[in-house]
Write an enzyme that holds these catalytic residues in place. Structure first.
Site, PDB file in Angstrom:
ATOM      1  N   ASP A  39       0.888  -1.397   0.147  1.00 19.36           N
ATOM      2  CA  ASP A  39      -0.009  -0.084  -0.072  1.00 19.36           C
ATOM      3  C   ASP A  39       0.999   1.265  -0.044  1.00 19.36           C
ATOM      4  O   ASP A  39       0.498   2.226  -0.575  1.00 19.36           O
ATOM      5  CB  ASP A  39      -0.903  -0.212   1.095  1.00 19.36           C
ATOM      6  CG  ASP A  39      -0.327  -0.021   2.591  1.00 19.36           C
ATOM      7  OD1 ASP A  39       0.955  -0.753   2.566  1.00 19.36           O
ATOM      8  OD2 ASP A  39      -0.746   0.460   3.529  1.00 19.36           O
ATOM      9  N   ARG A  77       5.539   4.213   5.908  1.00 16.11           N
ATOM     10  CA  ARG A  77       5.167   3.863   7.428  1.00 16.11           C
ATOM     11  C   ARG A  77       5.314   2.587   7.865  1.00 16.11           C
ATOM     12  O   ARG A  77       5.543   1.651   7.074  1.00 16.11           O
ATOM     13  CB  ARG A  77       3.716   4.463   7.688  1.00 16.11           C
ATOM     14  CG  ARG A  77       2.780   3.746   6.966  1.00 16.11           C
ATOM     15  CD  ARG A  77       1.319   4.605   7.205  1.00 16.11           C
ATOM     16  NE  ARG A  77       0.413   4.015   6.605  1.00 16.11           N
ATOM     17  CZ  ARG A  77      -0.795   4.396   5.968  1.00 16.11           C
ATOM     18  NH1 ARG A  77      -0.883   5.612   6.049  1.00 16.11           N
ATOM     19  NH2 ARG A  77      -1.672   3.658   5.301  1.00 16.11           N
ATOM     20  N   ASP A  78       4.934   2.243   9.073  1.00 15.54           N
ATOM     21  CA  ASP A  78       4.873   0.925   9.466  1.00 15.54           C
ATOM     22  C   ASP A  78       3.617   0.076   9.073  1.00 15.54           C
ATOM     23  O   ASP A  78       2.964  -0.202   9.890  1.00 15.54           O
ATOM     24  CB  ASP A  78       5.006   0.828  11.253  1.00 15.54           C
ATOM     25  CG  ASP A  78       3.548   1.529  11.497  1.00 15.54           C
ATOM     26  OD1 ASP A  78       2.748   2.321  10.869  1.00 15.54           O
ATOM     27  OD2 ASP A  78       3.640   1.617  13.024  1.00 15.54           O
ATOM     28  N   GLU A  79       3.585   0.169   7.860  1.00 12.72           N
ATOM     29  CA  GLU A  79       2.478  -0.807   7.202  1.00 12.72           C
ATOM     30  C   GLU A  79       3.132  -1.555   6.028  1.00 12.72           C
ATOM     31  O   GLU A  79       3.721  -2.797   6.271  1.00 12.72           O
ATOM     32  CB  GLU A  79       1.544   0.307   6.722  1.00 12.72           C
ATOM     33  CG  GLU A  79       0.407  -0.503   6.236  1.00 12.72           C
ATOM     34  CD  GLU A  79      -0.976   0.138   6.500  1.00 12.72           C
ATOM     35  OE1 GLU A  79      -0.924   1.204   7.155  1.00 12.72           O
ATOM     36  OE2 GLU A  79      -1.893  -0.274   6.110  1.00 12.72           O
ATOM     37  N   ASP A 101      -5.880  -2.354  -2.908  1.00 15.63           N
ATOM     38  CA  ASP A 101      -5.046  -1.610  -3.451  1.00 15.63           C
ATOM     39  C   ASP A 101      -4.428  -2.201  -4.699  1.00 15.63           C
ATOM     40  O   ASP A 101      -4.438  -1.483  -5.675  1.00 15.63           O
ATOM     41  CB  ASP A 101      -4.007  -1.295  -2.467  1.00 15.63           C
ATOM     42  CG  ASP A 101      -4.332  -0.766  -1.221  1.00 15.63           C
ATOM     43  OD1 ASP A 101      -5.307  -1.239  -0.474  1.00 15.63           O
ATOM     44  OD2 ASP A 101      -3.905   0.363  -0.750  1.00 15.63           O
ATOM     45  N   TRP A 122     -11.524  -6.341  -1.167  1.00 13.91           N
ATOM     46  CA  TRP A 122     -10.265  -6.952  -0.839  1.00 13.91           C
ATOM     47  C   TRP A 122     -10.106  -8.146  -1.040  1.00 13.91           C
ATOM     48  O   TRP A 122      -9.689  -8.711  -1.795  1.00 13.91           O
ATOM     49  CB  TRP A 122     -10.135  -6.304   0.740  1.00 13.91           C
ATOM     50  CG  TRP A 122      -9.594  -5.056   0.888  1.00 13.91           C
ATOM     51  CD1 TRP A 122      -8.259  -4.734   1.478  1.00 13.91           C
ATOM     52  CD2 TRP A 122     -10.201  -3.626   0.988  1.00 13.91           C
ATOM     53  NE1 TRP A 122      -7.993  -3.410   1.778  1.00 13.91           N
ATOM     54  CE2 TRP A 122      -9.312  -2.683   1.200  1.00 13.91           C
ATOM     55  CE3 TRP A 122     -11.543  -3.349   0.440  1.00 13.91           C
ATOM     56  CZ2 TRP A 122      -9.599  -1.459   1.111  1.00 13.91           C
ATOM     57  CZ3 TRP A 122     -11.928  -2.054   0.360  1.00 13.91           C
ATOM     58  CH2 TRP A 122     -10.826  -1.369   0.762  1.00 13.91           C
ATOM     59  N   GLU A 127      -2.202   9.067  -0.615  1.00  8.98           N
ATOM     60  CA  GLU A 127      -3.320   8.134  -0.192  1.00  8.98           C
ATOM     61  C   GLU A 127      -4.652   8.736  -0.065  1.00  8.98           C
ATOM     62  O   GLU A 127      -5.686   8.009  -0.335  1.00  8.98           O
ATOM     63  CB  GLU A 127      -2.845   7.663   1.276  1.00  8.98           C
ATOM     64  CG  GLU A 127      -3.889   6.728   1.919  1.00  8.98           C
ATOM     65  CD  GLU A 127      -3.314   6.173   3.386  1.00  8.98           C
ATOM     66  OE1 GLU A 127      -2.420   6.957   4.021  1.00  8.98           O
ATOM     67  OE2 GLU A 127      -3.633   5.359   3.847  1.00  8.98           O
ATOM     68  N   HIS A 180       0.733   6.179  -2.078  1.00 16.54           N
ATOM     69  CA  HIS A 180      -0.159   5.028  -2.244  1.00 16.54           C
ATOM     70  C   HIS A 180      -0.630   5.118  -3.541  1.00 16.54           C
ATOM     71  O   HIS A 180      -1.120   6.316  -4.051  1.00 16.54           O
ATOM     72  CB  HIS A 180      -1.361   5.752  -1.213  1.00 16.54           C
ATOM     73  CG  HIS A 180      -1.520   4.555  -0.053  1.00 16.54           C
ATOM     74  ND1 HIS A 180      -0.601   4.622   1.033  1.00 16.54           N
ATOM     75  CD2 HIS A 180      -2.406   3.689   0.362  1.00 16.54           C
ATOM     76  CE1 HIS A 180      -1.149   3.897   1.743  1.00 16.54           C
ATOM     77  NE2 HIS A 180      -2.248   3.161   1.368  1.00 16.54           N
TER      78      HIS A 180
HETATM   79  C1  RAM Z   1      -4.868   1.235   4.911  1.00 17.21           C
HETATM   80  C2  RAM Z   1      -3.897   0.873   4.103  1.00 17.21           C
HETATM   81  C3  RAM Z   1      -4.594   0.340   2.716  1.00 17.21           C
HETATM   82  C4  RAM Z   1      -5.798   0.219   2.749  1.00 17.21           C
HETATM   83  C5  RAM Z   1      -6.581  -0.220   4.078  1.00 17.21           C
HETATM   84  C6  RAM Z   1      -7.735  -0.503   4.247  1.00 17.21           C
HETATM   85  O1  RAM Z   1      -4.273   1.147   6.174  1.00 17.21           O
HETATM   86  O2  RAM Z   1      -2.830   1.840   3.671  1.00 17.21           O
HETATM   87  O3  RAM Z   1      -4.400   1.471   1.541  1.00 17.21           O
HETATM   88  O4  RAM Z   1      -6.266  -1.172   1.849  1.00 17.21           O
HETATM   89  O5  RAM Z   1      -6.085   0.490   5.073  1.00 17.21           O
END
Ligand code: RAM
Length: 903
Positions: free
Chosen positions: A481, A485-487, A494, A547, A751, A772
């Site tokens: 995504d 960040r911590d993701e 996405d 998703w 994003e 994003h």
């Molecule tokens: C966010 C992510 C992503 C999204 C979800 C639902 O944290 O960055 O883009 O698919 O949430």
């Protein structure tokens, strides 16, 4: 881009398993494919054959005349392939005139399963990791993540006097590895072996190391870091790291073939020795710390004593999860010079690379004093005071540290086992920093770039570039995504919304083949796809509408783009299981149970009712599953899902659609889903379209969609005859819009539509990425609408093209796309009342061309009235358009401009 211009018909761009000259494939019936080029109009192959030979030159397969001479791919169907063997293959294509042309390539097989492996998993003994000294000032900050130093492993071996005829090393890690032989790096893969659900699958990589083996003493050496295996991944405060294991491990086998016919195999085992490395920690989210005081020069070369090294510990011999990696590797694909380096303090500089990207900084430091720290922090944007803004990184420290050893001289510091998403870097330590001291190293999966787009509006052009940078930044091992960040997780929605754009920008067939294994692997036994793949504790497993559906939509789109039925074969059972799962939980066909975290139309300015979004996706997934089953000849399943899809559509209309075509919630996304997924009865389509238009116009015109609606806006508006509105949205500059972020210097797609506004400043730092790609899904329409380069509906592998430019208010646009069949091109321009349209169609393909014009009688091709032009068939007219059909070749149409009322 590898577009080719040949005079005569010729194959080029040969691939095996969608890769150029792959080393170490585990597929026993690999797909061999090629592209076609010809400078002659109407050229199409009259015959085609493929020949495969083994290392001795013996033919192991002859395809014979292929049933479809214009095919551009075939699956190997010869004698069983041997493991660890190089095969050469050639394709010969003959044109109608009998002239043949051939091209050749090779592939090499890998290990074909667990039985072939002998090596053991080895590690630095985790119980004997380090000595503990009382912390010096600043030390605690280095240690408080709980991270351990990256470790080194080495193993000397003797080689005979003659150089080997061939040497391959097969390597993988639980963690990340960098392999070296005699002090030289093996290969150029970064962040290898990449991220998979290591419990089920671990990719190994194959390298040709023939040139690295010397005579006499040789040394195999590796550095191991935590990576996704044992480092920090994701955002769950209860489970921030160590998702798969607690310390990294290596598995490698070197196979050396000597001139005298002997084959020697050296694998990882208890004879290796281990030592902590000078990397005090190396983590994807936290960053990397190199302490030069702990360096032991020569550790990776022969003649090193290594007295204080420990024996490596063997942690197991499990070979079951090992699979050859199928995707192009992450590489350091390009380098960026800083745009500016600004002194912001005595020992502090701010570097602007002018581009948000994923990667790292390479820094030259002169004579750092012993114990002196050089600290690099990374950020995407600057705050209002012009300082690095890092609040939106959440717990990702994204900080790299170099500690000097006082030995003098120049040090080049480039982290190896981390990456960051950033445009700016703040360097603290050196009193002086020159532009030449800093380089931005861009990392991503090295997917061959296939698309090119340009147009007369520099903002739209920049948008395309930003979208492409979003793709580069987020195709790092898995489609993520965001990179900062911590993701950095493989979020399914996405990926599915951006996929059509991604497939035009680059050849992502092999990349997504790898990721789909993770999507399938993460599916629950009762058929539920997840929200992220690889699966990760802390993110709800149950896939939300849009998703989880990626498990159906992604294989379908890849099949259409690349014409490779295996995308359906490998995924159909999982697709059926998913549809069955949703159906089982929602027998009344309104999807409201089993919705996971139901993100709906994520981040939409105008929310669409959740049940509308969900049920539309339920219908879509069911319909595509039916189609996939049909393609594969699974007619029973096809009929079952076709019937179910019709019932879901009926229920959708009964529950959510009024007799005058209004969809519950009355939002853009509601209409977009219904129209794009073909959910409405024919008579309601114009009414729903009208309502969509009214909503878009009332909004500015402007978009009011989130992640799920955004990619459909322009194509649907175009499809209902309002490309003018699609253009209005595209060129809008107020928020929400695609061009608005450009006003604030965006070099990637944000994003959120309002990631920053002058009134409010930054959006909530808890979730505000500036890189994003989801909202960048309009990229598809830049190619397909603005430039008019599209595959026709119903076609696969770009056999049938739809060339339908939508000039809007632009003066010119062009696109080129390196399809699986060959290069497709469109260029249009208008000047002085004349519209010119140039089209390039690869051999064996055909195109329906919509020439925009105010006067169909004015249309000429290469100067000849179109009715008389060779290779052109006039099909008829539509408002403001002349329709023609052309076969392969290059065409130059001219026409009187379309009336201004027609886009
Ligand atoms: C966010 C992510 C992503 C999204 C979800 C639902 O944290 O960055 O883009 O698919 O949430």
């Amino acid at each position: 881009m590898t577009g080719h211009s040949h005079e005569a018909l010729a194959p080029y761009g040969l691939r095996c398993e969608h890769l150029a000259e792959p080393l170490g494939i585990d597929e026993r019936s690999p797909l061999l494919s090629w592209r076609l080029a010809s400078g002659r109009r109407g050229d199409a192959p009259a015959s085609c054959r493929v020949l495969v030979r083994d290392e001795h030159g013996t033919t192991v397969w002859e395809s014979g005349e292929m049933a479809d001479p214009a095919a551009t791919a075939v699956r190997y169907a010869g004698a069983p392939l041997e493991r660890r063997t190089r095969y050469r293959w050639q394709v010969t294509v003959t044109g109608a005139d009998g002239a043949g042309a051939e091209a050749s390539s090779w592939f090499e097989t890998g290990r074909f399963g667990a039985a072939d492996w002998r090596a053991s998993w080895i590690a630095h003994d985790p119980a004997a990791l380090d000595v503990v000294d009382a912390p010096e000032e600043g030390e605690l900050a280095l240690a408080d993540h709980g991270l351990s130093p990256a470790v080194r492993l080495r193993r000397p071996f003797d080689a005979p006097d003659a150089p080997p005829v061939r040497a391959r090393i097969y390597v993988t890690a639980r963690g990340l590895y960098e392999m070296r032989i005699n002090g030289r790096r093996v290969g150029d893969h970064e962040l290898a072996p990449g991220w998979t659900d290591y419990r089920d699958r671990i990719d190994y990589q194959t390298y040709d190391v023939t040139g690295l083996i010397g005579t006499g003493e040789n040394v195999l050496a590796a550095t191991l870091a935590d990576g996704w295996w044992s480092g920090f991944v994701g955002f769950d405060p209860r489970r921030l790291g160590a998702h798969y294991g607690s310390f990294p491990q290596l598995l490698a086998e070197l196979h050396v073939d000597h001139a005298d016919g002997r084959r020697e195999v050296i694998g990882t085992d208890a004879t290796w020795s281990a030592r902590r490395s000078p990397l005090r920690y190396a983590d994807l989210l936290k960053g990397e710390c190199l302490d030069l005081r702990r360096e032991t020069p020569g550790w990776d070369r022969p003649g090193f004593a290594g007295d204080d090294w420990l024996p490596a510990v063997v942690t197991g011999t499990d070979h079951e999860p090992l699979t050859a990696s199928v995707a192009p590797p992450v590489r350091a694909v390009r380098e960026l010079a800083p745009r500016t380096v600004t002194r912001v303090g005595d020992d502090r500089h701010l570097v602007d690379f002018g581009q948000n990207f994923a990667g790292r900084v390479r820094l030259t430091v002169r004579a750092p004093a012993r114990g002196a720290r050089v600290v690099i922090r990374h950020g995407e944007v600057l705050d209002e005071d012009g300082a690095l803004y890092t609040d939106n990184l959440r717990t990702a420290e994204a900080t790299d540290v170099l500690i000097g050893d006082g030995s003098g001289g120049e040090v080049v510091f480039e982290p190896r086992f981390t990456y960051h998403g950033f445009r700016y870097a703040e360097v603290t330590g050196p009193a002086e920093l020159r532009t030449a001291d800093v380089t931005g190293v861009v990392l991503h999966n090295d997917t061959p770039w296939t698309g090119d787009f340009a147009c007369s509006d520099p903002d739209v052009q920049r948008l395309h570039a930003n979208i492409a940078w979003g793709q580069r930044s987020n195709f790092v091992s898995v489609p993520t995504d965001c990179p900062q960040r911590d993701e950095r997780l493989g979020w399914l929605a996405d990926a599915q919304v951006f996929l059509p754009t991604a497939c035009l920008n680059a050849d992502v067939a092999a990349f997504f083949e790898g990721w789909l294994r993770e999507v399938r692997g993460a599916q629950s036994p009762d058929g539920c796809f997840t929200n992220v793949a690889p699966r990760l504790a802390g993110v709800a497993d149950q896939g939300a509408p849009g998703w989880g559906d990626a498990g159906v939509l992604v294989p379908w789109h890849l099949y259409r783009t690349y014409g490779d039925e295996r995308f359906l074969e490998r995924n159909l059972d999982a697709m059926c299981a998913w549809v069955d799962f949703v159906h089982r939980h929602n027998p009344d066909l309104v999807w409201r149970n089993g919705v996971g975290p139901h993100f709906a139309d994520w981040l939409a300015p105008a929310p669409t009712p959740r049940e509308v979004v969900a049920s539309a996706y339920f219908a879509r997934s069911t319909d595509l599953t039916a189609r996939a089953a049909r393609v594969l000849g699974r007619d029973g399943a096809a009929t079952k899902y076709q019937t179910l899809a019709a019932r879901i559509r009926k229920t959708f209309n009964e529950r959510f659609v009024s007799p005058d075509g209004e969809i519950e919630g009355d939002t853009q996304t509601g209409y977009l889903l219904a129209l794009a997924f073909d959910l409405l009865p024919e008579e309601l389509v114009p009414k729903a379209a009208e309502r969509l238009v009214a909503l878009v116009e009332a909004a500015g015109p402007g978009p009011r969609t989130g992640f799920l609606g955004v990619g459909l806006l322009a194509p649907v508006l175009d499809g209902i005859g309002r490309p003018d509105l699609a253009h209005a949205l595209l060129r809008r500059t107020d928020p929400p819009s695609w061009l608005y972020p450009l006003r604030h210097g965006a070099t990637t797609v944000w994003e959120r539509w309002d990631g920053y506004t002058p009134e409010r400043g930054f959006q909530a730092p808890a979730m505000n990425s500036f890189n994003h790609y989801a909202l960048g899904s309009i990229g598809e329409w830049l190619y397909q609408g603005v430039a008019g380069l599209a595959q026709a509906p119903g076609s696969t592998g770009y056999r049938e093209l739809l060339i339908r430019p939508r000039p809007g208010g632009l003066e010119w646009a062009r696109a080129a796309y390196e399809s699986v069949r060959g290069t497709v091109r469109t260029t249009w321009s208008r000047a002085g009342g004349e519209l010119r349209l140039e089209v390039g169609v690869p051999p064996g393909a055909a195109a329906t061309v919509h020439v925009p014009t105010g006067d169909p009688a004015s249309v000429r091709e290469s100067g000849t009235p179109v009715a008389d032009a060779a290779g052109v068939t006039v099909l008829g007219t539509a408002p403001g358009t002349l329709l023609c059909r052309v076969t392969s070749g290059d065409y130059r149409f001219t026409a009187d401009e379309p009336p201004s009322t027609v886009p």
